[in-house]
Design a protein around this motif. Structure first.
Motif, PDB file in Angstrom:
ATOM      1  N   LEU A 104       0.827  -1.201   0.000  1.00 41.95           N
ATOM      2  CA  LEU A 104       0.000   0.000   0.000  1.00 41.95           C
ATOM      3  C   LEU A 104       0.864   1.254   0.000  1.00 41.95           C
ATOM      4  CD1 LEU A 104      -2.915   1.001   0.096  1.00 41.95           C
ATOM      5  CD2 LEU A 104      -2.748   0.962   2.581  1.00 41.95           C
ATOM      6  N   LYS A 105       1.903   1.251   0.822  1.00 42.94           N
ATOM      7  CA  LYS A 105       2.808   2.399   0.890  1.00 42.94           C
ATOM      8  C   LYS A 105       3.518   2.608  -0.444  1.00 42.94           C
ATOM      9  CE  LYS A 105       6.593   4.320   3.571  1.00 42.94           C
ATOM     10  NZ  LYS A 105       7.500   4.148   4.697  1.00 42.94           N
ATOM     11  N   ASP A 106       3.992   1.529  -1.061  1.00 43.31           N
ATOM     12  CA  ASP A 106       4.666   1.639  -2.359  1.00 43.31           C
ATOM     13  C   ASP A 106       3.718   2.185  -3.425  1.00 43.31           C
ATOM     14  OD1 ASP A 106       6.986   0.647  -1.255  1.00 43.31           O
ATOM     15  OD2 ASP A 106       6.678  -1.408  -2.012  1.00 43.31           O
ATOM     16  N   SER A 107       2.486   1.731  -3.418  1.00 48.86           N
ATOM     17  CA  SER A 107       1.507   2.199  -4.398  1.00 48.86           C
ATOM     18  C   SER A 107       1.234   3.692  -4.234  1.00 48.86           C
ATOM     19  CB  SER A 107       0.198   1.432  -4.264  1.00 48.86           C
ATOM     20  OG  SER A 107       0.401   0.077  -4.526  1.00 48.86           O
ATOM     21  N   ILE A 108       1.083   4.130  -3.014  1.00 49.84           N
ATOM     22  CA  ILE A 108       0.827   5.548  -2.766  1.00 49.84           C
ATOM     23  C   ILE A 108       2.040   6.382  -3.145  1.00 49.84           C
ATOM     24  CG2 ILE A 108       0.396   7.250  -0.947  1.00 49.84           C
ATOM     25  CD1 ILE A 108      -1.478   5.161   0.316  1.00 49.84           C
ATOM     26  N   ASN A 109       3.238   5.864  -2.894  1.00 49.04           N
ATOM     27  CA  ASN A 109       4.452   6.576  -3.299  1.00 49.04           C
ATOM     28  C   ASN A 109       4.537   6.712  -4.813  1.00 49.04           C
ATOM     29  OD1 ASN A 109       5.427   7.107  -0.742  1.00 49.04           O
ATOM     30  ND2 ASN A 109       6.611   5.219  -0.636  1.00 49.04           N
ATOM     31  N   LYS A 110       4.117   5.685  -5.555  1.00 49.26           N
ATOM     32  CA  LYS A 110       4.127   5.759  -7.022  1.00 49.26           C
ATOM     33  C   LYS A 110       3.134   6.791  -7.526  1.00 49.26           C
ATOM     34  CE  LYS A 110       5.777   1.072  -7.683  1.00 49.26           C
ATOM     35  NZ  LYS A 110       5.430  -0.297  -8.101  1.00 49.26           N
ATOM     36  N   VAL A 111       1.969   6.858  -6.893  1.00 46.28           N
ATOM     37  CA  VAL A 111       0.982   7.875  -7.266  1.00 46.28           C
ATOM     38  C   VAL A 111       1.551   9.265  -6.985  1.00 46.28           C
ATOM     39  CG1 VAL A 111      -1.290   8.833  -6.706  1.00 46.28           C
ATOM     40  CG2 VAL A 111      -1.006   6.371  -6.971  1.00 46.28           C
ATOM     41  N   ASN A 112       2.206   9.406  -5.846  1.00 40.21           N
ATOM     42  CA  ASN A 112       2.820  10.686  -5.495  1.00 40.21           C
ATOM     43  C   ASN A 112       3.902  11.080  -6.505  1.00 40.21           C
ATOM     44  OD1 ASN A 112       3.206  12.985  -3.809  1.00 40.21           O
ATOM     45  ND2 ASN A 112       5.010  11.978  -2.933  1.00 40.21           N
ATOM     46  N   GLU A 113       4.687  10.119  -6.965  1.00 40.00           N
ATOM     47  CA  GLU A 113       5.733  10.396  -7.949  1.00 40.00           C
ATOM     48  C   GLU A 113       5.130  10.915  -9.258  1.00 40.00           C
ATOM     49  OE1 GLU A 113       8.076   6.871  -8.413  1.00 40.00           O
ATOM     50  OE2 GLU A 113       8.748   6.922  -6.326  1.00 40.00           O
ATOM     51  N   THR A 114       4.011  10.345  -9.688  1.00 40.05           N
ATOM     52  CA  THR A 114       3.381  10.841 -10.915  1.00 40.05           C
ATOM     53  C   THR A 114       2.855  12.256 -10.723  1.00 40.05           C
ATOM     54  OG1 THR A 114       1.221   9.856 -10.398  1.00 40.05           O
ATOM     55  CG2 THR A 114       2.730   8.543 -11.740  1.00 40.05           C
ATOM     56  N   GLN A 115       2.348  12.561  -9.542  1.00 38.91           N
ATOM     57  CA  GLN A 115       1.881  13.921  -9.253  1.00 38.91           C
ATOM     58  C   GLN A 115       3.048  14.910  -9.269  1.00 38.91           C
ATOM     59  OE1 GLN A 115      -1.310  15.034  -8.664  1.00 38.91           O
ATOM     60  NE2 GLN A 115      -2.103  12.994  -9.082  1.00 38.91           N
ATOM     61  N   ILE A 116       4.154  14.533  -8.668  1.00 41.40           N
ATOM     62  CA  ILE A 116       5.331  15.404  -8.626  1.00 41.40           C
ATOM     63  C   ILE A 116       5.885  15.637 -10.032  1.00 41.40           C
ATOM     64  CG2 ILE A 116       7.749  15.519  -7.863  1.00 41.40           C
ATOM     65  CD1 ILE A 116       6.796  14.122  -5.261  1.00 41.40           C
ATOM     66  N   GLN A 117       5.957  14.580 -10.829  1.00 37.24           N
ATOM     67  CA  GLN A 117       6.442  14.701 -12.204  1.00 37.24           C
ATOM     68  C   GLN A 117       5.550  15.649 -13.004  1.00 37.24           C
ATOM     69  OE1 GLN A 117       9.217  13.641 -13.453  1.00 37.24           O
ATOM     70  NE2 GLN A 117       8.831  14.241 -15.548  1.00 37.24           N
ATOM     71  N   SER A 118       4.253  15.529 -12.846  1.00 41.65           N
ATOM     72  CA  SER A 118       3.317  16.413 -13.532  1.00 41.65           C
ATOM     73  C   SER A 118       3.516  17.861 -13.092  1.00 41.65           C
ATOM     74  CB  SER A 118       1.878  15.978 -13.245  1.00 41.65           C
ATOM     75  OG  SER A 118       0.967  16.901 -13.780  1.00 41.65           O
ATOM     76  N   ASP A 119       3.687  18.074 -11.793  1.00 43.35           N
ATOM     77  CA  ASP A 119       3.908  19.429 -11.276  1.00 43.35           C
ATOM     78  C   ASP A 119       5.193  20.040 -11.832  1.00 43.35           C
ATOM     79  OD1 ASP A 119       1.582  19.276  -9.836  1.00 43.35           O
ATOM     80  OD2 ASP A 119       2.568  18.864  -7.912  1.00 43.35           O
ATOM     81  N   LYS A 120       6.256  19.247 -11.891  1.00 43.87           N
ATOM     82  CA  LYS A 120       7.534  19.754 -12.402  1.00 43.87           C
ATOM     83  C   LYS A 120       7.415  20.177 -13.860  1.00 43.87           C
ATOM     84  CE  LYS A 120      10.682  17.204  -9.397  1.00 43.87           C
ATOM     85  NZ  LYS A 120      11.695  16.131  -9.338  1.00 43.87           N
ATOM     86  N   LEU A 121       6.774  19.334 -14.672  1.00 39.35           N
ATOM     87  CA  LEU A 121       6.621  19.674 -16.085  1.00 39.35           C
ATOM     88  C   LEU A 121       5.722  20.889 -16.276  1.00 39.35           C
ATOM     89  CD1 LEU A 121       6.359  16.145 -17.748  1.00 39.35           C
ATOM     90  CD2 LEU A 121       8.237  17.791 -17.934  1.00 39.35           C
ATOM     91  N   THR A 122       4.678  21.007 -15.468  1.00 33.83           N
ATOM     92  CA  THR A 122       3.781  22.158 -15.557  1.00 33.83           C
ATOM     93  C   THR A 122       4.514  23.440 -15.182  1.00 33.83           C
ATOM     94  OG1 THR A 122       1.897  20.749 -15.035  1.00 33.83           O
ATOM     95  CG2 THR A 122       1.583  23.111 -14.770  1.00 33.83           C
ATOM     96  N   GLU A 123       5.341  23.378 -14.139  1.00 35.19           N
ATOM     97  CA  GLU A 123       6.117  24.551 -13.736  1.00 35.19           C
ATOM     98  C   GLU A 123       7.098  24.960 -14.828  1.00 35.19           C
ATOM     99  OE1 GLU A 123       8.009  23.881  -9.977  1.00 35.19           O
ATOM    100  OE2 GLU A 123       6.096  23.608  -8.938  1.00 35.19           O
ATOM    101  N   LYS A 124       7.749  23.987 -15.450  1.00 33.12           N
ATOM    102  CA  LYS A 124       8.681  24.298 -16.537  1.00 33.12           C
ATOM    103  C   LYS A 124       7.952  24.978 -17.691  1.00 33.12           C
ATOM    104  CE  LYS A 124      12.183  20.739 -15.794  1.00 33.12           C
ATOM    105  NZ  LYS A 124      12.845  19.562 -16.367  1.00 33.12           N
ATOM    106  N   LEU A 125       6.776  24.494 -18.025  1.00 28.94           N
ATOM    107  CA  LEU A 125       5.994  25.094 -19.097  1.00 28.94           C
ATOM    108  C   LEU A 125       5.591  26.520 -18.736  1.00 28.94           C
ATOM    109  CD1 LEU A 125       4.585  24.599 -21.863  1.00 28.94           C
ATOM    110  CD2 LEU A 125       2.555  23.994 -20.536  1.00 28.94           C
ATOM    111  N   ALA A 126       5.177  26.730 -17.486  1.00 24.41           N
ATOM    112  CA  ALA A 126       4.754  28.057 -17.046  1.00 24.41           C
ATOM    113  C   ALA A 126       5.917  29.053 -17.049  1.00 24.41           C
ATOM    114  CB  ALA A 126       4.140  27.975 -15.656  1.00 24.41           C
TER     115      ALA A 126
END
Length: 102
Positions: free
Chosen positions: A37-59
């Motif tokens: 469960l912890k690993d799964s939540i960490n993977k979801v968090n990683e996808t959120q962080i990756q999305s945020d980083k790319l969005t910030e770069k675009l902005a």
């Protein structure tokens, strides 16, 4: 058409299936479930962080492909939605078990 899979969940379920079959004590099964469960939540968090980083770069106007930003954003959205739906089903199952008469 490409097949779409939700890899964090499918990998976690496969791991859980492989590890709980050979366990003998409830404590070990509980420990394995918690780690999956912890690993799964960490993977979801990683996808959120990756999305945020790319969005910030675009902005900021950095050299980022718009389609990569949109793909990362959609992946993050789908993983979060799937995680919330799984959480809702688990809570619903727990509540149903608590209503059972022994």
């Amino acid at each position: 058409m490409n097949n779409v899979t939700f890899s964090p969940v499918s990998q976690s379920v496969q791991t859980l299936n492989n590890t709980t079959v050979n366990r003998t004590t409830p404590f070990e099964a509980q420990k394995d479930f918690a780690s999956v469960l912890k690993d799964s939540i960490n993977k979801v968090n990683e996808t959120q962080i990756q999305s945020d980083k790319l969005t910030e770069k675009l902005a900021r106007g950095e050299n980022v492909d718009l389609h990569q930003v949109m793909i990362a954003s959609q992946k993050a959205s789908v993983t979060m939605t799937a995680t919330l739906e799984i959480r809702n089903k688990v809570i619903e199952a727990y509540q149903e078990m608590m209503r059972m008469q022994v």
